[in-house]
Design an enzyme around this catalytic site. Sequence first.
Site, PDB file in Angstrom:
ATOM      1  N   HIS A  57     -21.976 -36.218 -63.999  1.00  0.00           N
ATOM      2  CA  HIS A  57     -20.862 -35.705 -63.205  1.00  0.00           C
ATOM      3  C   HIS A  57     -19.875 -34.852 -63.990  1.00  0.00           C
ATOM      4  O   HIS A  57     -19.002 -34.238 -63.408  1.00  0.00           O
ATOM      5  CB  HIS A  57     -20.106 -36.853 -62.527  1.00  0.00           C
ATOM      6  CG  HIS A  57     -19.177 -37.564 -63.469  1.00  0.00           C
ATOM      7  ND1 HIS A  57     -19.625 -38.485 -64.380  1.00  0.00           N
ATOM      8  CD2 HIS A  57     -17.845 -37.449 -63.677  1.00  0.00           C
ATOM      9  CE1 HIS A  57     -18.597 -38.926 -65.085  1.00  0.00           C
ATOM     10  NE2 HIS A  57     -17.510 -38.314 -64.690  1.00  0.00           N
TER      11      HIS A  57
HETATM   12  C1  UD1 Z   1     -12.802 -37.170 -62.294  1.00  0.00           C
HETATM   13  C2  UD1 Z   1     -12.188 -37.065 -63.687  1.00  0.00           C
HETATM   14  C3  UD1 Z   1     -13.206 -37.504 -64.719  1.00  0.00           C
HETATM   15  C4  UD1 Z   1     -13.763 -38.881 -64.397  1.00  0.00           C
HETATM   16  C5  UD1 Z   1     -14.308 -38.871 -62.960  1.00  0.00           C
HETATM   17  C6  UD1 Z   1     -14.812 -40.233 -62.578  1.00  0.00           C
HETATM   18  C7  UD1 Z   1     -10.509 -35.293 -64.004  1.00  0.00           C
HETATM   19  C8  UD1 Z   1     -10.256 -33.972 -64.615  1.00  0.00           C
HETATM   20  N1  UD1 Z   1     -11.796 -35.705 -64.003  1.00  0.00           N
HETATM   21  O1  UD1 Z   1     -13.884 -36.258 -62.241  1.00  0.00           O
HETATM   22  O2  UD1 Z   1     -12.573 -37.572 -65.987  1.00  0.00           O
HETATM   23  O3  UD1 Z   1     -14.789 -39.195 -65.304  1.00  0.00           O
HETATM   24  O4  UD1 Z   1     -13.257 -38.485 -62.071  1.00  0.00           O
HETATM   25  O5  UD1 Z   1     -15.630 -40.178 -61.448  1.00  0.00           O
HETATM   26  O6  UD1 Z   1      -9.600 -35.942 -63.549  1.00  0.00           O
HETATM   27  N2  UD1 Z   1     -15.226 -35.248 -54.527  1.00  0.00           N
HETATM   28  C9  UD1 Z   1     -15.642 -35.768 -53.332  1.00  0.00           C
HETATM   29  N3  UD1 Z   1     -15.100 -36.975 -52.927  1.00  0.00           N
HETATM   30  C10 UD1 Z   1     -14.206 -37.638 -53.662  1.00  0.00           C
HETATM   31  C11 UD1 Z   1     -13.782 -37.095 -54.875  1.00  0.00           C
HETATM   32  C12 UD1 Z   1     -14.307 -35.900 -55.303  1.00  0.00           C
HETATM   33  O7  UD1 Z   1     -16.457 -35.197 -52.627  1.00  0.00           O
HETATM   34  O8  UD1 Z   1     -13.771 -38.734 -53.237  1.00  0.00           O
HETATM   35  C13 UD1 Z   1     -15.834 -33.979 -54.996  1.00  0.00           C
HETATM   36  C14 UD1 Z   1     -15.047 -32.753 -54.617  1.00  0.00           C
HETATM   37  O9  UD1 Z   1     -15.968 -31.718 -54.398  1.00  0.00           O
HETATM   38  C15 UD1 Z   1     -14.255 -32.475 -55.870  1.00  0.00           C
HETATM   39  C16 UD1 Z   1     -15.231 -32.886 -56.948  1.00  0.00           C
HETATM   40  O10 UD1 Z   1     -15.921 -34.014 -56.409  1.00  0.00           O
HETATM   41  O11 UD1 Z   1     -13.846 -31.139 -56.006  1.00  0.00           O
HETATM   42  C17 UD1 Z   1     -14.600 -33.252 -58.263  1.00  0.00           C
HETATM   43  O12 UD1 Z   1     -13.643 -34.287 -58.073  1.00  0.00           O
HETATM   44  P1  UD1 Z   1     -12.430 -34.439 -59.123  1.00  0.00           P
HETATM   45  O13 UD1 Z   1     -11.565 -35.584 -58.728  1.00  0.00           O
HETATM   46  O14 UD1 Z   1     -11.763 -33.118 -59.337  1.00  0.00           O
HETATM   47  O15 UD1 Z   1     -13.148 -34.751 -60.487  1.00  0.00           O
HETATM   48  P2  UD1 Z   1     -14.380 -35.697 -60.842  1.00  0.00           P
HETATM   49  O16 UD1 Z   1     -15.544 -34.826 -61.119  1.00  0.00           O
HETATM   50  O17 UD1 Z   1     -14.537 -36.797 -59.864  1.00  0.00           O
END
Ligand code: UD1
Length: 355
Positions: free
Chosen positions: A204
């Site tokens: 991820h």
């Molecule tokens: C975040 C953290 C990472 C951690 C990870 C744990 C940051 C910069 N990154 O990464 O350090 O290891 O969480 O899982 O804070 N999305 C969904 N549903 C959700 C949440 C996210 O569909 O409930 C999708 C969206 O497309 C979003 C993408 O995942 O843009 C990334 O989510 P984001 O919270 O920005 O970062 P993570 O990759 O989850």
Amino acid sequence: MRILSVVGARPQFVKLSPVAAECAARGVQHVIVHTGQHYDPALSDVFFTDLGIPDPDVHLGVGSGTHGVQTGGILAAMDEVLTEHRPDRVLVYGDTNSTLAGALSAVKLQVPVAHLEAGLRSFNRRMPEEHNRVLTDHAADLCLAPTRAAMEHLAAEGLADRSVLVGDVMVDVLHRVREELVDADAVLQRLGVVPGGFSVATVHRAENTDDPARLAAVVDALRQVDHPVVLLAHPRLRARAADQGLDLSGGSLEVHDPLPYPALVGAVDQARGVITDSGGLQKEAFVLRTPCTTVRTETEWVETVELGWNVLVEPGPDLAAAASRPLPASTDATPYGDGHAASAVLDALAGDLPR
Ligand code: UD1
């Protein structure tokens, strides 16, 4: 004393669980603020339910966005929360955008802030998590470090006076969940695998998902592993793969939704190996003595590598070779503590703060 925890992403809910339980056991007031960084039920609600965490007192509902939008959205919303709840300590966890925003908001309002999982470093400044942890440690009044290596990093940055070694709260929760685990067989049946005959994979990190060539190479390498690989796909991975028209199955690879925490522990415990870019999973694999293959150029959890239970690989033939390597020499080392870190965290929070 009133502690206010700021959490938002899946691994933070896991770390929150033993802290919330310890607060309850000691009669310490505990306010839980969920930023809403993770909002899918499978990444959020299920952790609160399965790990017995009280419902959040405040939900900021910030959702996904660019780093600036997400971090700034939390920061803007926190002023009102801190003013209303007037905590004695703010506690932030790990290295996400929710961590940094929670720490900054507390500093700005002069509320003492403690950082749980302080002092971890990858020394890779391309990782958003590295910015988040360095900035949070330097903003914090109290750095709660999980390992000796983390304490050394904090000392090297001039933060020794405000640092305390508490151990790793993820070991607390892992021990508890493993003891309570009754039905790992059902999990394996759901995944269509047999004990010892499969690897659990997660991918991820932005550095792996957001470069199309690298993501294609990771998926291709997973397909080449000589035994079944169960890929538990984070929404970010699914979204990036869909953007690129990349199929996440084929060869040895089978794609599944993320698992709730107890099911994940059961699966890792029964797996032949773990292949991941997650920090938490590297440690969980080590504690469960399942060999780990990490698809990154460095790790914050250096002890897992030094003790022979984790190897770092680039996507390519090395990955499949590492995934089927023989079991490492056994060890009884406990670099992440003995499962009582949350108690040490509460002791440190209750003590006087360094000036
Ligand atoms: C975040 C953290 C990472 C951690 C990870 C744990 C940051 C910069 N990154 O990464 O350090 O290891 O969480 O899982 O804070 N999305 C969904 N549903 C959700 C949440 C996210 O569909 O409930 C999708 C969206 O497309 C979003 C993408 O995942 O843009 C990334 O989510 P984001 O919270 O920005 O970062 P993570 O990759 O989850």
